[in-house]
Design an enzyme around this catalytic site. Structure first.
Site, mmCIF file in Angstrom:
data_model
loop_
_atom_site.group_PDB
_atom_site.id
_atom_site.type_symbol
_atom_site.label_atom_id
_atom_site.label_comp_id
_atom_site.label_asym_id
_atom_site.label_seq_id
_atom_site.Cartn_x
_atom_site.Cartn_y
_atom_site.Cartn_z
ATOM 1 N N GLU A 271 -49.507 -66.340 24.152
ATOM 2 C CA GLU A 271 -48.186 -67.333 24.035
ATOM 3 C C GLU A 271 -47.744 -66.370 25.419
ATOM 4 O O GLU A 271 -46.264 -65.682 24.133
ATOM 5 C CB GLU A 271 -47.812 -67.151 22.905
ATOM 6 C CG GLU A 271 -48.094 -68.701 22.010
ATOM 7 C CD GLU A 271 -47.639 -68.917 20.883
ATOM 8 O OE1 GLU A 271 -47.761 -70.523 20.979
ATOM 9 O OE2 GLU A 271 -47.004 -68.208 20.615
ATOM 10 N N ASP A 344 -52.800 -75.060 15.198
ATOM 11 C CA ASP A 344 -51.778 -74.300 14.778
ATOM 12 C C ASP A 344 -50.807 -74.779 13.357
ATOM 13 O O ASP A 344 -49.524 -75.022 13.267
ATOM 14 C CB ASP A 344 -50.613 -73.897 15.915
ATOM 15 C CG ASP A 344 -49.838 -73.749 15.381
ATOM 16 O OD1 ASP A 344 -49.446 -72.494 14.827
ATOM 17 O OD2 ASP A 344 -48.828 -73.136 16.060
ATOM 18 N N GLU A 372 -43.107 -74.499 8.521
ATOM 19 C CA GLU A 372 -42.806 -74.388 10.202
ATOM 20 C C GLU A 372 -43.424 -76.022 10.603
ATOM 21 O O GLU A 372 -42.216 -76.729 11.027
ATOM 22 C CB GLU A 372 -43.411 -73.531 11.001
ATOM 23 C CG GLU A 372 -43.824 -74.325 12.978
ATOM 24 C CD GLU A 372 -44.622 -72.963 13.531
ATOM 25 O OE1 GLU A 372 -44.636 -72.064 12.937
ATOM 26 O OE2 GLU A 372 -44.051 -73.317 15.259
HETATM 27 C C1 BDP Z 1 -46.448 -71.158 16.717
HETATM 28 C C2 BDP Z 1 -45.112 -70.410 15.844
HETATM 29 C C3 BDP Z 1 -44.147 -68.921 16.468
HETATM 30 C C4 BDP Z 1 -45.590 -68.061 16.083
HETATM 31 C C5 BDP Z 1 -46.609 -68.553 16.511
HETATM 32 C C6 BDP Z 1 -47.907 -67.411 16.121
HETATM 33 O O1 BDP Z 1 -44.603 -71.520 16.831
HETATM 34 O O2 BDP Z 1 -43.864 -69.164 16.529
HETATM 35 O O3 BDP Z 1 -45.131 -66.640 17.443
HETATM 36 O O4 BDP Z 1 -47.576 -69.939 16.343
HETATM 37 O O5 BDP Z 1 -48.179 -67.509 15.608
HETATM 38 O O6 BDP Z 1 -47.100 -71.542 15.038
HETATM 39 O O7 BDP Z 1 -48.281 -67.070 17.064
#
Ligand code: BDP
Length: 680
Positions: A271, A344, A372
């Site tokens: 990401e 996720d 989340e």
């Molecule tokens: C996702 C989240 C994000 C996190 C990412 C992570 O939306 O904010 O940075 O995972 O785990 O669930 O790195």
């Protein structure tokens, strides 16, 4: 004792616990100080000098109302690790541990028994933790915002540190110790490099000094580009000596301040975060560089497997593809940290197939306690059943019985250190977690990290007793409500294996129609649900993305075949015709409608249970939970209407008449834009 002294004692010790309204700030630690008469009769005899042993003694002095206790250290009992043995009869209890922290854990064990009204006169207990490192991950930024945090700002007041210490630091450490958590990562995995500056290291040291008293080690999330970003190195390429030297020097500096520093957690090449692949190196090259720097001090690298890129390849397959070829290349102080599911932290996912697929590399689970994807701190969702579902899932990687728990706890493949982690739901809110029932998820993670064989029911029962009351008329219905709550969320949000159909920015509400212009396809709901006039779901079979191939047999075939695929994961693995006949005899479409409706009905049921139990709960906590349940009930209807009305545009089938009619129009629901901005 004179009547005046007695009155004074009563007022100072007992009144705050009896008369006052409760606000949740005490968590499950609502111990009542023992009365003087008891103190006179029993002794808490300590045969050790360590500060943590003294703390154990103090906790029992203050709150243990039973018989005399003797606490002993026996260094030879190494098999106990941080655990303990408790033996006792009606007049005397002996608590023995190999490590001082074991005495502290043993003391909290006794207090738990007392709180729950268990028999304390015939004790034969031996407890050994299942994992060496039981760690919380805080996604806290240095400006005190918390990524995916719903309980206020971060607990860490960086601007006041190191000079001023909030009393909550110690309360936090004590709460963790009381459930066996022994480690914490202070900052967000999307890590700001500043955390590794000398300026911040002394602040981290101040926190570490408080936490150490309770057996908690501090870890930090490290930004892979720190050498370049902080000290102007040309790059942060792990194969360059200058870069390795930078990390060696930095790690040395950290250990000068924090001799028991735990190590680094790293989100790399994920990401948008920097990582070794920026320089054509592998995840192993990157992790090993940090591992080498930490090695002389006994530190550990927790290297995250949460990596995926927008490509033709199914996102669910990418972590496995990236990491399995590297098996055997990692140093022995690297542990690969793997999210429970391959996408996720969804309300329901199958386990990540990477578990058990790397036999020469230590692996650990990452759960998410913060909700989340389960309604933030607005929805009541007890997560022990979700955690258990992953821990108990059989990977078959070393034959039947190779559960995720056993491939990570060292019982199948021995690795130097074992660990388990979860993203915390803790913030500055008075009740710590936003929702009073969010505390139960922090509690459940700690208890399962200690003993993954505990049942969700047992953990709920403990928590309810300690947090509210032990009255069976309260405990039973609330326990049932908690046990049912996660499945209720699955039902009204994403039943039958649906996943990631959330609104883009905030992951709170439904947006199955979501389609951001120019956005990454793997962040779009349609990527996951694939609704069309033929049916619904992601085809991950051998004729689809073939994600099933990453699972060991017989799972691969079970998931691959529509008839044998568990229905609660059906749309995860298959694109299913709307008219497909489900086990209930209903069509897929009708079944979907029934699940959404059942979710709504269940939340209404929770409201009834809660309202009826008002006499058992203090005013503040009662009304706070009551308001949250109202929000949850409204949200459940919102989810149901949004998903059913949207999917109906593909199925073109009627909503069965037995279930509640939609009360919204799809076009209105599509206009809802919550102001909860966040990057995905
Ligand atoms: C996702 C989240 C994000 C996190 C990412 C992570 O939306 O904010 O940075 O995972 O785990 O669930 O790195």
């Amino acid at each position: 004792m004179s009547p005046i002294t007695r009155y004074f004692l009563y007022v100072t010790l007992l009144l705050p616990f009896l008369g006052h309204a409760e606000n949740g700030s005490q968590l499950w630690l609502r111990y009542v100080p023992v009365e003087k008469s008891v103190v006179n009769k029993r002794t808490i005899d300590l045969r050790a000098t360590h500060a943590m042993a003294q703390l154990a003694q103090k906790e029992l002095e203050n709150y243990w109302a039973g018989q005399s206790v003797v606490l002993k250290l026996d260094k030879k009992l190494t098999r106990l690790k941080e655990g303990y043995v408790i033996k006792g009869n009606i007049s005397r209890i002996e608590l023995v541990a190999a490590e001082p922290v074991g005495l502290l854990y043993g003391a909290y064990h006794l207090l738990r028994l007392q709180e729950m009204g268990e028999d304390i006169n015939h004790l034969q207990v031996e407890e050994i933790p299942d994992y060496d490192i039981r760690i919380l991950n805080h996604w806290d930024n240095l400006d005190r915002t918390v990524e995916r945090g719903y309980a206020g700002y971060s607990l860490w007041k960086w601007e006041e540190l190191p000079h001023q210490l909030s009393p909550r630091y110690e309360q936090y450490a004590r709460a963790n110790a009381s459930i066996g958590i022994n480690a914490t990562v202070l900052n967000n995995v999307n890590a700001s490099p500043e955390i590794l500056t000398s300026h911040y290291i002394v602040k981290v040291k101040a926190l570490a000094d408080v936490f150490r008293k309770y057996g908690i080690r501090v870890y930090l999330s490290a930004n892979f580009s720190s050498p370049a970003l902080l000290d102007g190195l040309a790059d942060s390429d792990p194969s360059r000596k200058e870069v390795q030297d930078w990390w060696n020097t930095k790690v040395k500096e950290i250990y000068q301040h924090i001799p028991d520093f735990g190590g680094f957690l790293v989100k790399a090449n994920s990401e948008g975060q920097p990582g070794p692949q920026d320089y054509g190196r592998t995840h192993a090259d990157g992790a090993n560089m940090l591992a080498d720097a930490l090695k002389p001090y006994g530190g550990v690298v927790m290297w995250r497997a949460f990596v995926y890129n927008p490509s033709e390849e199914d996102r669910a397959k990418q972590a496995y593809q990236e990491f399995v070829p590297l098996d055997g290349e990692f140093r022995d102080n690297v542990i690969i940290q793997i999210k429970n599911g391959p996408i996720d932290f969804q309300p329901r996912e199958p386990f990540t197939p990477l578990f058990g697929a790397m036999q020469h590399t230590a692996q650990m689970i990452e759960f998410q306690i913060t909700q989340e994807y389960l309604g933030f701190s607005n929805h009541l969702a007890y997560l022990a059943p979700l955690f258990k579902e992953t821990l108990d899932a059989d990977t078959y990687s070393a034959g039947e019985g190779s559960t995720v728990a056993r491939v990570t706890d060292g019982s199948i493949w021995r690795h130097k250190k074992t660990a388990i982690s979860a993203v915390a739901n803790i913030g500055e809110d008075t009740n710590w977690t936003g929702h009073h029932f969010g505390q139960a998820n922090w509690y459940a993670f700690g208890r399962l990290a200690w003993n993954h064989a505990l049942s969700s029911e047992e953990i709920a029962r403990e928590w309810i007793h300690m947090t509210f009351t032990g009255d069976a008329d309260f405990v039973k219905p609330i326990q049932q409500m908690m046990i049912d709550s996660r499945e209720a969320v699955v039902d009204y949000m994403m039943p039958l294996g649906l996943h990631h159909i959330f609104a883009f920015d905030h992951h709170y509400g439904p947006e199955p129609w979501g389609d951001r212009k120019g956005g990454r396809p793997d962040w779009m709901p349609w990527y996951y649900h694939n609704a069309d006039t033929a049916g619904l779901g992601f085809d991950r079979t051998t004729t689809g993305s073939n994600a099933v191939s990453q699972y060991s047999e017989p799972l691969r075939s079970i998931f691959n075949t529509i008839e044998t695929c568990p229905e609660n994961l059906l749309l995860w693995f298959h694109h299913v015709p709307w008219t497909h006949s489900m086990k209930s005899g209903r069509t897929l479409w009708d079944e979907l409608c029934f699940h959404y409706d059942r979710g709504v009905q269940e939340v209404r049921g929770f409201q009834k249970i809660w309202d009826k139990l008002e006499p058992y709960v203090d005013e503040q906590r009662f009304s706070e939970v009551q308001s949250k349940l109202k929000v949850q009930a409204k949200d459940a209807v919102w989810w149901k209407d949004a998903c059913l009305l949207y999917f109906q545009t593909f199925s073109n089938m009627p909503i069965p008449y037995e279930i509640e009619r939609p009360i919204h129009e799809l076009k209105d629901l599509k206009k809802i834009k919550l102001n909860m901005k966040h990057h995905n």
